[in-house]
Each structure stands twice: as structure tokens, then as C-alpha cells.
Scaffold this motif. Structure first.
Motif: not given
Length: 362
Positions: A99-106, A111-115, A194-195, A357-362
Motif C-alpha cells: 500500500m502507499r500513503g497519500r501525499v505527505d502521509v508516510d 484506510v482513508g490515508d491510503i492513496a 511516500p514509499a 517496515k511491514l505495517q499491521t496496525t493503523f
């Protein structure tokens, strides 16, 4: 590449089953209902009308049935009889979820923060056995973009996806899809994309049950799914009906691409006048190929049923084939150095310290 800032829909409910159990589905209260594209309703009718058999034999006979040869992914055991390979498995390989975050959201906090969310499919030869260590770069990976950002959870949810890049090398994956970037704007100055963040790795198969194709997968990493995976609809064992869109017909306005896939005449003839046909692996080898994923709440085992012809030929059960692949992959990933994140990046020949790193929690 599609605009990563486009928000195409709300969150949706996800469910996950226990490892090696597929009948029980537990709803996740954090996912909200997502409206399906009503203009895609014709898909089911076209799929039901599809009478063409999609079963194909993807295993070619070996010239020397007692010679063990090295493949690009590990060891190909030619002593294994051709009849052992179930013809219902059209393709198998390794699957990665990012997944990739929105601009400037690392680090997305919901889910709404995901681009966007995307899937990488890395096919391996049908008769290959996974060897130790990372896979070699065969330059045959495919990147599938999920505009909805979440996976369909049941038959009422049918979401479009498309092939952003086919025949991708690891360098292309690293440079074009995983890496972040900074750019200048006139009004807001420097912006940061973000990466990509890994959310899972496992094994997959594209299967046929005669009149429909399925994309099935088993998650290897993480071994225990977290909040992020559940909210995005990633299950420990999941499956979808997968159909390919006829480029002759227009896409919904919200899913329109600037170019159609450059299918050869042979593939175009497979569509006839149908809007959708069961997906074949070679359909995904073309950029901008559009597919429809229809959720299957309890269809995992059905997607891996032994077909009648294979049963008479005493072929191996497709489920056993997948479970064997999962076991080999789990062992292989454990042998890669570092934690779950490092193992995923090592498999893609990427330096883990340069990426999230792999993300498992928001």
C-alpha cells in the motif's frame, strides 16, 4: 500511472479465516460498506453465458523424465509425472501486497490515508519447486493496481483492477513502484510521495473450474494478520472470481484508462462479443489489461476443486499443490535474514533499511 490522490470509495468490511480454515468468515467492524459499480452488473450475465471451456494444460512434457534441472526459481523436478500436475492450476507463483500513503502521509492511520493498494504477481514454472533464498529476477512480475484500495469480500462486491506494469524486473519494481519521491508545486512547495509499505507476502494460483477463473492465495507473511490486513480485506486464505474485460467496450468513467491493452488478435478473438471472459494468465501480460475481481466469502476450496478429468487421471489435488507451495515458501522466507519486512525486501532484491517496515496496525 493513475493519480495516487484519487479517492474512489469508502472503506469496506473485511473478513479473515483461521489458517487452513475457509468456511468461517468473521466481519470486521472497522470496514464500511462500499458501493459497487452498477455499470459492471453485466459482468455476471456475461460470465454465465460464457460456454467456452477455459481449461488448458500448462504442463509440457519433459524430454527426459528422470533428469532434474535447475529453473530460474529453484529446482524443477522432472521425475514428477506430468499427470501429477492438476490442469485446473493455470499458473502459480509468489504474491506480494503493498500500500502507499497519500501525499505527505508516510504512515497511514486509516484506510482513508491510503492513496492506493497494489498487488505484485511473480509467476514460477508449473513444475518448479521453490529453492532456498530469494527468487531470481526473471523479469516477469506484474503490478496490479486496486483503485478501490480494498479487496472484495463477498459476491456482492465486484471491483475493477488493472495491470499497471507487466514483465517488470526487480529494478523497475524498486525504482518505479516501491520508492518514494519529492516534487515541487507552485502553490504548496515541496511535496512528498511516500514509499510503498508491504502488508503481506504469500503464494497464489490462477485456477479454472471450467466456466470461471479464480485468483486464490495463501498468506505466508505476516503469520498472524493484523488490523491493516483485515481492513484492506487481505485474508490468510482468499479467493476471487477473476474475469478480463473486453477492450472493445468502454469502461465506467471512474475506471477509464488512457490506453487499451495491446492484445494480439488471438486474445481479442477469445472475447467474441462478450464484455467479460474468464481470465487467463497471458491476459495479465499486457499493460492496461482490466480485470474484475468478485469476492468469494467461502469459495477458496471450491476454486481448488479437482476437476473430473484430472480425477480420472489421478492427478494431485490442487489444494495439496497449493499447501505444498505454501509450506516451501514459509520455509524459504524464514531462511531470509531479518524480520518479516526484511525478508520481503530481500526476496525483491531491495535494501530493507531504505523502505518502511511491514505495517499491521493503523
Amino acid at each position: 500511472m493513475a493519480d495516487e490522490s484519487t479517492d474512489l470509495d469508502q472503506n469496506q468490511k473485511a473478513s479473515t479465516g483461521d489458517k487452513h480454515k475457509t468456511e468461517v468468515e468473521t466481519p470486521d467492524a472497522k470496514r464500511t460498506k462500499i458501493k459497487t459499480e452498477t455499470s459492471l452488473d453485466e459482468a455476471n450475465e456475461d460470465i454465465r453465458d460464457e460456454k467456452q471451456s477455459t481449461r488448458q494444460d500448462v504442463k509440457q512434457e519433459s524430454e527426459d523424465s528422470k533428469t532434474e534441472i535447475k529453473s530460474e526459481n529453484g529446482t524443477t523436478d522432472a521425475t514428477k509425472a506430468d499427470t501429477d500436475i492438476p490442469s485446473s492450476i493455470l499458473e502459480k507463483g509468489i504474491i506480494y501486497f503493498f500500500m502507499r500513503g497519500r501525499v505527505d502521509v508516510d504512515k497511514p492511520e486509516e484506510v482513508g490515508d491510503i492513496a492506493r493498494t497494489f498487488i505484485i504477481l511473480r509467476p514460477i514454472p508449473q513444475d518448479a519447486k521453490l529453492s532456498e533464498g530469494p527468487l531470481t529476477d526473471a523479469g516477469n512480475s506484474r503490478i496490479l493496481i486496486l483503485p478501490k484500495k480494498v479487496l472484495p469480500a463477498n459476491g456482492r462486491e465486484r471491483f475493477m483492477a488493472f495491470v499497471e506494469k507487466s514483465g517488470a524486473s526487480y529494478d523497475e519494481i524498486k525504482g518505479q513502484f516501491l520508492a518514494g519521491e519529492e516534487y515541487e508545486t507552485k502553490t504548496k512547495g515541496t511535496r512528498h510521495t511516500p514509499a510503498a509499505t508491504p502488508i503481506g507476502e504469500g503464494v497464489y494460483a490462477i485456477t479454472t473450474t471450467g466456466r470461471a477463473s479464480h485468483l486464490v492465495y495463501m498468506i505466508t507473511i505476516p503469520e498472524k494478520l493484523g488490523e491493516v490486513q483485515k481492513d484492506l480485506g487481505v485474508k490468510e486464505r482468499g479467493s476471487f472470481i477473476i474475469s478480463t474485460k473486453n477492450p472493445k467496450y468502454p469502461s465506467p468513467a471512474s475506471a477509464r484508462l488512457p490506453k487499451d491493452p495491446a492484445y494480439p488478435k488471438k486474445i481479442l478473438e477469445e472475447f467474441r462479443d462478450l464484455r467479460w471472459i474468464p481470465s487467463q494468465p497471458n491476459h495479465l501480460d499486457y499493460d492496461n489489461a482490466q480485470v474484475l475481481l468478485i469476492g468469494e466469502s467461502s469459495g477458496f476450496k471450491r476454486a481448488l476443486e479437482l476437476q473430473e478429468d484430472d480425477d480420472r487421471a489421478h492427478k494431485e489435488e490442487p489444494l495439496e499443490e497449493m499447501e505444498e507451495l505454501e509450506e516451501k515458501d514459509l520455509k524459504r522466507m524464514h531462511q531470509l535474514s531479518g524480520d518479516h519486512s526484511a525478508a520481503i525486501y530481500a526476496d525483491l532484491k531491495v535494501h530493507a533499511e531504505d523502505y518502511p517496515k511491514l505495517q499491521t496496525t493503523f
